[in-house]
Design an enzyme around this catalytic site. Sequence first.
Site, PDB file in Angstrom:
ATOM      1  N   GLY A 128      -6.023 -19.713  77.462  1.00  0.00           N
ATOM      2  CA  GLY A 128      -6.674 -18.571  76.847  1.00  0.00           C
ATOM      3  C   GLY A 128      -5.871 -17.812  75.820  1.00  0.00           C
ATOM      4  CB  SER A 177      -4.419 -13.654  73.688  1.00  0.00           C
ATOM      5  OG  SER A 177      -5.286 -14.129  72.681  1.00  0.00           O
ATOM      6  CB  VAL A 235     -13.272 -23.419  80.892  1.00  0.00           C
ATOM      7  CG1 VAL A 235     -11.760 -23.435  80.772  1.00  0.00           C
ATOM      8  CG2 VAL A 235     -13.909 -22.273  80.135  1.00  0.00           C
ATOM      9  CB  VAL A 262     -10.829 -18.775  80.024  1.00  0.00           C
ATOM     10  CG1 VAL A 262     -12.020 -19.338  79.268  1.00  0.00           C
ATOM     11  CG2 VAL A 262      -9.552 -19.502  79.644  1.00  0.00           C
ATOM     12  CB  ALA A 275     -20.698 -12.512  77.867  1.00  0.00           C
ATOM     13  CE1 TYR A 326     -16.479  -6.335  82.818  1.00  0.00           C
ATOM     14  CE2 TYR A 326     -15.965  -6.386  80.497  1.00  0.00           C
ATOM     15  CZ  TYR A 326     -15.732  -6.828  81.783  1.00  0.00           C
ATOM     16  OH  TYR A 326     -14.772  -7.790  82.033  1.00  0.00           O
ATOM     17  CE  LYS A 384     -13.484 -10.848  83.081  1.00  0.00           C
ATOM     18  NZ  LYS A 384     -12.427 -11.866  82.900  1.00  0.00           N
ATOM     19  CB  THR A 389      -7.824  -8.667  73.215  1.00  0.00           C
ATOM     20  OG1 THR A 389      -9.093  -8.444  73.847  1.00  0.00           O
ATOM     21  CG2 THR A 389      -6.706  -8.280  74.151  1.00  0.00           C
TER      22      THR A 389
END
Length: 259
Positions: A16, A22, A70, A97, A100, A160, A167, A198
């Site tokens: 990632g 990052s 992935v 990683v 969405a 979110y 998550k 990021t």
Amino acid sequence: MEDLLKLKGKNIVIMGVANERSLAWGVANSLYKAGANLIFTYRLERSLKKINKLLMEYNHSDQLIVQCDVNDDDSIKDAFQEIGGKVGTIHGIVHSVAFAHSEDLKGEFINTSRSGYAFAQDTSSYSLIAVAREAKPFMTEGGSIITMSYLGAEKVVPGYNVMGVAKAALESSVKYLALDLGQENIRVNAISAGAIRTLAAKGVGSFNEILHKIEETAPLKRNVTKEEVGDMTLAMLSNLSRGVTGEIIYVDSGYNIIG
Ligand SMILES: CCCCCCc1ccc(Oc2ccc(Oc3cccc(O)n3)cc2)c(O)c1
């Protein structure tokens, strides 16, 4: 000098790194200081170019860099067969990683599409299970698997949305994987990082408001950095955390403890 971390020469896979901002690059820098041997995986060619550029800039030559998508089980299997074939034993994995669709990261959660929900889950949550399964045969000396999460898994953070649900699944998967892998002395934990600017953060609505709110309300009255996330990830990969598994460790200036 006492070697508390016991990471010198250990083989750690970092998934990632997209660019210098990052979280995974913050982790890589902490691991380099501890003398670990890093293997990088990437999805897009532009990430490969960035990783090569970063490794040159920071004087880390000839590191193993392997392509891994992935969302594709065969790609994950091939990547870990290649890594295992080249380094023999894998001692740690940093899974950083997630993805969405941007339209699912703003506005009302109720409008999340079936495909958008499934895509976020597949990329951000199921991928940890597939990675753990393919890496396990090469983690013959035990080890530590770390994934990255966010407060939105546990509390509602406006905007979110679908990533919060992904998550939540990721954090629960951490615990079920911890049970499966504990008998192999492989630990599985998550680092729940505070908001950090990021490339990925750009895709989440209301990000800027959150940064400011943390400075005002978090116990430490400041935001955290990818270096601080990197150092705690190092600790969770190291011998120092050998008694911890199935845990969510917050590196967020204490923001999560405030109601
Ligand atoms: C409203 C919450 C503000 C704080 C968000 C902190 C955060 C920042 C970045 C995070 O990582 C991702 C990764 C991919 C992701 O999906 C994206 C990112 C950019 C564009 C896009 O189409 N999807 C969204 C967030 C993350 O999980 C959490």
